[in-house]
Write a protein that holds these residues in place. Structure first.
Motif, PDB file in Angstrom:
ATOM      1  N   ARG A  90      -3.742   1.791  14.551  1.00  0.00           N
ATOM      2  CA  ARG A  90      -4.460   2.916  15.142  1.00  0.00           C
ATOM      3  C   ARG A  90      -5.427   3.522  14.110  1.00  0.00           C
ATOM      4  O   ARG A  90      -5.290   3.269  12.911  1.00  0.00           O
ATOM      5  N   ASN A 133      -7.177   5.839  11.401  1.00  0.00           N
ATOM      6  CA  ASN A 133      -6.735   6.758  10.361  1.00  0.00           C
ATOM      7  C   ASN A 133      -5.435   6.363   9.677  1.00  0.00           C
ATOM      8  O   ASN A 133      -4.880   7.144   8.912  1.00  0.00           O
ATOM      9  N   SER A 182      -9.023   0.426   6.672  1.00  0.00           N
ATOM     10  CA  SER A 182     -10.225   0.171   5.880  1.00  0.00           C
ATOM     11  C   SER A 182      -9.930   0.288   4.394  1.00  0.00           C
ATOM     12  O   SER A 182     -10.396  -0.524   3.590  1.00  0.00           O
ATOM     13  N   THR A 183      -9.119   1.288   4.029  1.00  0.00           N
ATOM     14  CA  THR A 183      -8.733   1.454   2.626  1.00  0.00           C
ATOM     15  C   THR A 183      -8.030   0.182   2.143  1.00  0.00           C
ATOM     16  O   THR A 183      -8.317  -0.330   1.056  1.00  0.00           O
ATOM     17  N   THR A 229     -14.869   3.584   5.456  1.00  0.00           N
ATOM     18  CA  THR A 229     -13.675   4.436   5.555  1.00  0.00           C
ATOM     19  C   THR A 229     -14.124   5.843   5.907  1.00  0.00           C
ATOM     20  O   THR A 229     -15.162   6.304   5.473  1.00  0.00           O
ATOM     21  N   SER A 230     -13.312   6.489   6.708  1.00  0.00           N
ATOM     22  CA  SER A 230     -13.706   7.814   7.178  1.00  0.00           C
ATOM     23  C   SER A 230     -12.503   8.570   7.690  1.00  0.00           C
ATOM     24  O   SER A 230     -11.522   7.985   8.116  1.00  0.00           O
ATOM     25  N   ASN A 233       2.099   1.977   5.648  1.00  0.00           N
ATOM     26  CA  ASN A 233       1.177   2.560   4.663  1.00  0.00           C
ATOM     27  C   ASN A 233       1.497   4.028   4.356  1.00  0.00           C
ATOM     28  O   ASN A 233       2.258   4.664   5.052  1.00  0.00           O
ATOM     29  N   ASP A 242       3.317   6.432  -0.495  1.00  0.00           N
ATOM     30  CA  ASP A 242       3.224   6.998  -1.853  1.00  0.00           C
ATOM     31  C   ASP A 242       3.897   8.347  -1.967  1.00  0.00           C
ATOM     32  O   ASP A 242       4.233   8.796  -3.041  1.00  0.00           O
TER      33      ASP A 242
HETATM   34  P1  GDP Z   1      -8.544   3.525   9.189  1.00  0.00           P
HETATM   35  O1  GDP Z   1      -9.156   4.410  10.226  1.00  0.00           O
HETATM   36  O2  GDP Z   1      -7.249   2.948   9.655  1.00  0.00           O
HETATM   37  O3  GDP Z   1      -9.469   2.457   8.661  1.00  0.00           O
HETATM   38  O4  GDP Z   1      -8.148   4.491   7.961  1.00  0.00           O
HETATM   39  P2  GDP Z   1      -8.905   4.778   6.565  1.00  0.00           P
HETATM   40  O5  GDP Z   1      -8.770   3.609   5.646  1.00  0.00           O
HETATM   41  O6  GDP Z   1     -10.269   5.268   6.876  1.00  0.00           O
HETATM   42  O7  GDP Z   1      -7.974   5.946   5.986  1.00  0.00           O
HETATM   43  C1  GDP Z   1      -7.758   7.165   6.670  1.00  0.00           C
HETATM   44  C2  GDP Z   1      -7.327   8.251   5.694  1.00  0.00           C
HETATM   45  O8  GDP Z   1      -6.040   7.933   5.136  1.00  0.00           O
HETATM   46  C3  GDP Z   1      -8.278   8.391   4.503  1.00  0.00           C
HETATM   47  O9  GDP Z   1      -8.408   9.763   4.213  1.00  0.00           O
HETATM   48  C4  GDP Z   1      -7.557   7.657   3.383  1.00  0.00           C
HETATM   49  O10 GDP Z   1      -7.879   8.136   2.099  1.00  0.00           O
HETATM   50  C5  GDP Z   1      -6.101   7.952   3.717  1.00  0.00           C
HETATM   51  N1  GDP Z   1      -5.205   6.904   3.167  1.00  0.00           N
HETATM   52  C6  GDP Z   1      -5.340   5.559   3.277  1.00  0.00           C
HETATM   53  N2  GDP Z   1      -4.342   4.927   2.636  1.00  0.00           N
HETATM   54  C7  GDP Z   1      -3.534   5.884   2.115  1.00  0.00           C
HETATM   55  C8  GDP Z   1      -2.322   5.857   1.329  1.00  0.00           C
HETATM   56  O11 GDP Z   1      -1.786   4.797   0.965  1.00  0.00           O
HETATM   57  N3  GDP Z   1      -1.784   7.063   0.996  1.00  0.00           N
HETATM   58  C9  GDP Z   1      -2.344   8.246   1.357  1.00  0.00           C
HETATM   59  N4  GDP Z   1      -1.726   9.373   0.972  1.00  0.00           N
HETATM   60  N5  GDP Z   1      -3.489   8.307   2.082  1.00  0.00           N
HETATM   61  C10 GDP Z   1      -4.073   7.158   2.458  1.00  0.00           C
END
Ligand code: GDP
Length: 174
Positions: A9, A11, A15-16, A29-30, A117, A120
């Protein structure tokens, strides 16, 4: 060459994760969901294994607008031919959106890896262990790995699991 789909889903950190695994910024990423409308591709070669990573943001496009229908269809088409599916979920929560994504991937005929995910934040470690057990009961066919995409924890384990499930190459593509 093998195909790895990264689904989940908005967020949840797809992407991270992809950006770290590939070592380059392919996906956007957003904090805002649905920034990326197209399937995104990236390639990674390691040893005898070459993997194409596919991010399918349209998978969870809801609603019956023409754009959502198109995004959804192209995501599902991309998933038809993959070798490994990496389903990214949150360390604590399983939402209706997770359920919706799972409905769309559960019948794919390929190994399923669930990357839990944001693992941490360890202040709630006991709750997380319970959640991991809950996930394993819900998805008995899946391999479950806690990771932190942001802090790059356990990504080597995840990549190893992915690599073991991909075909070895006879020929490399540039
Ligand atoms: P996507 O919509 O699934 O591609 O999600 P994103 O990669 O854009 O990440 C959404 C938010 O979650 C961003 O603010 C990231 O910095 C945060 N985020 C991603 N991975 C982690 C993690 O391992 N730990 C924490 N605390 N935040 C994360």
């Amino acid at each position: 060459c093998g195909y790895v789909a990264v689904v989940g889903r908005p967020n949840v950190g797809k992407s991270t994760l992809i950006n770290h695994v590939l070592g380059q910024k392919l996906a956007i990423t957003s904090r805002k969901p649905q920034t990326t409308r197209h399937n995104m591709l990236g390639i990674k070669t390691e040893g005898a294994v070459q993997a194409i990573y596919i991010d399918t943001p349209g998978l969870h496009a809801g609603g019956q607008t023409a754009l959502n229908r198109y995004m959804n269809r192209s995501a599902l088409t991309a998933l038809r031919d993959i070798d490994v599916c990496v389903f990214v979920v949150d360390r604590m929560r399983w939402t209706e959106e997770d359920e919706m994504v799972y409905e769309r991937i559960k019948d794919l005929r390929c190994p399923l890896i669930v990357a839990v995910n944001k693992s941490d934040r360890l202040e709630d470690k006991l709750d997380m262990l319970e959640h991991l057990q809950w996930l394993q009961d819900k998805l008995p066919q899946a391999e479950i790995v806690p990771i932190s995409a942001l802090h790059q924890h356990n990504l080597d384990t995840l990549e190893q699991l992915i690599g073991e499930r991909l075909p070895e190459n006879e020929h490399f593509y540039p």
